[in-house]
Design an enzyme around this catalytic site. Structure first.
Site, PDB file in Angstrom:
ATOM      1  N   THR A  67      -9.195 -60.144  -0.513  1.00  0.00           N
ATOM      2  CA  THR A  67     -10.630 -60.041  -0.832  1.00  0.00           C
ATOM      3  C   THR A  67     -10.520 -59.297  -2.205  1.00  0.00           C
ATOM      4  O   THR A  67      -9.408 -59.227  -3.008  1.00  0.00           O
ATOM      5  CB  THR A  67     -11.479 -59.293   0.092  1.00  0.00           C
ATOM      6  OG1 THR A  67     -12.886 -59.088  -0.172  1.00  0.00           O
ATOM      7  CG2 THR A  67     -11.170 -57.945   0.383  1.00  0.00           C
ATOM      8  N   LYS A  71      -8.212 -61.995  -5.440  1.00  0.00           N
ATOM      9  CA  LYS A  71      -8.294 -63.393  -5.062  1.00  0.00           C
ATOM     10  C   LYS A  71      -7.616 -64.463  -5.996  1.00  0.00           C
ATOM     11  O   LYS A  71      -6.783 -65.521  -5.406  1.00  0.00           O
ATOM     12  CB  LYS A  71      -9.721 -63.883  -4.885  1.00  0.00           C
ATOM     13  CG  LYS A  71     -10.456 -63.487  -3.547  1.00  0.00           C
ATOM     14  CD  LYS A  71     -11.692 -63.742  -3.272  1.00  0.00           C
ATOM     15  CE  LYS A  71     -12.329 -63.215  -2.070  1.00  0.00           C
ATOM     16  NZ  LYS A  71     -13.606 -64.174  -1.620  1.00  0.00           N
ATOM     17  N   ASN A  92      -8.359 -66.726  -0.197  1.00  0.00           N
ATOM     18  CA  ASN A  92      -8.877 -65.847   0.310  1.00  0.00           C
ATOM     19  C   ASN A  92      -7.885 -65.609   1.870  1.00  0.00           C
ATOM     20  O   ASN A  92      -8.362 -64.789   2.518  1.00  0.00           O
ATOM     21  CB  ASN A  92     -10.393 -65.875   0.640  1.00  0.00           C
ATOM     22  CG  ASN A  92     -10.495 -66.925   1.878  1.00  0.00           C
ATOM     23  OD1 ASN A  92      -9.917 -67.856   1.886  1.00  0.00           O
ATOM     24  ND2 ASN A  92     -11.628 -66.683   2.329  1.00  0.00           N
TER      25      ASN A  92
END
Ligand code: ATR
Length: 286
Positions: A67, A71, A92
């Site tokens: 996260t 990313k 992700n």
């Protein structure tokens, strides 16, 4: 650091990370499917990223969610980048084994599944407006285009950024870009997606209200325990439905889980199990 234990190990890494719901969501998936997994949130700063990923693999880790703010940076540490992650220029999900690390991106499919399956909103032939042109927009553009909408317009505060983002996508469908201040009242949208960071940074809304008509469905990619400002603004301006991104969060997690363990969890009860008030997730025009 990472400890070796018998259950398959997964986790989410970010900075900050304490707010993450991913451990709770993945534990519910595992319970539901009778799997034994260990899924933890790890606070990992940018300069720890590379060593963390390789150490996690060395200790037998099988998958990670990535996260903010990693990313895009994490792309550097994967052996194979799946096409949708390449198109989004962001990952992700890492699928990890002894030989290779595969990077994927389930954010876009998370949004599509929430809209199409949970809210019964077909995207085919729809006129879609995306507000914002940052990483969130990049993650959803390609999957949205594949649903064959009539057109997608990306409107950003800084028009030039919207143009850069859309220029990355070659598509048969109409994809256009403009500044938010260039939107005009003649344009009609079936679906409006808020992909700006106003929800996170708690800024006020400065979008023109004429973008909403009585048939518009508004979707806020951010989520909160209360209806978001964008949701409230949408229904105040007569949108028929305003949704926030909890469903997308759960659906992207389910898609990651399926990549790791080849079993798709049922997502329908997860919101309730997380104690999220369903009435704050959706607002309907009265
Ligand atoms: P993310 O990765 O979450 O998309 P980002 O890359 O920082 O975050 O992008 C934030 C987006 O929100 C940008 O499109 C930004 O517009 P600019 O490119 O003009 O900066 C948009 N944004 C942030 N604050 C905004 C505001 N007050 N009104 C409109 N758009 C805003």
């Amino acid at each position: 650091m990472v400890q070796l234990i018998s259950a398959d190990q997964y986790g989410v890494i970010g900075d900050p990370i304490s707010h993450s719901q991913s451990p709770s969501i993945h534990k519910l998936f595992a319970q539901q499917l009778g799997h034994s997994i260990d899924y933890k949130a790890y606070h990992v700063s940018e300069n720890q990223l590379e060593s963390f990923i390789y150490e996690f693999r060395k200790k037998g880790g099988r998958g990670l969610n990535i996260t903010l703010p990693h990313k895009t940076t994490a792309l550097k540490y994967v052996d194979i980048i799946n096409p949708r992650a390449k198109e989004a220029d962001a990952i992700n999900t890492l699928i990890i084994d002894e030989e290779k690390i595969i990077g994927d991106n389930t954010d876009g499919i998370g949004l599509i599944n929430d809209l199409e399956i949970n809210f019964n909103q077909s995207l085919k032939n729809k006129r879609i407006l995306i507000l914002g042109a940052g990483g969130a927009t990049l993650g959803i553009l390609s999957p949205l285009l594949k649903r064959e909408p009539k057109n997608i317009l990306v409107a950003n505060r800084t028009a030039s950024k919207a143009k850069i983002v859309t220029s990355k996508f070659k598509s048969n469908f109409s994809l256009d870009a403009c500044g938010i201040n260039e939107l005009d009242s003649e344009q009609i949208f079936d679906i409006i997606i808020n992909a700006t960071s106003i929800g996170i940074t708690k800024q006020s809304i400065n979008f023109p209200s004429f973008i909403i008509t009585e048939n518009t469905v508004c979707y806020d990619l951010s989520y909160s325990y209360e209806p978001t400002l964008f949701m409230r603004w949408s229904v105040e301006n007569k949108a028929k439905l305003a949704i926030q991104g909890w469903g997308m969060l759960i659906e992207q997690a389910a898609a990651s889980y399926c990549l790791w363990r080849d079993k798709k969890p049922n997502t329908s009860s997860i919101l309730k199990q997380l104690n999220i008030n369903a009435s704050s997730q959706v607002l309907r025009r009265l």
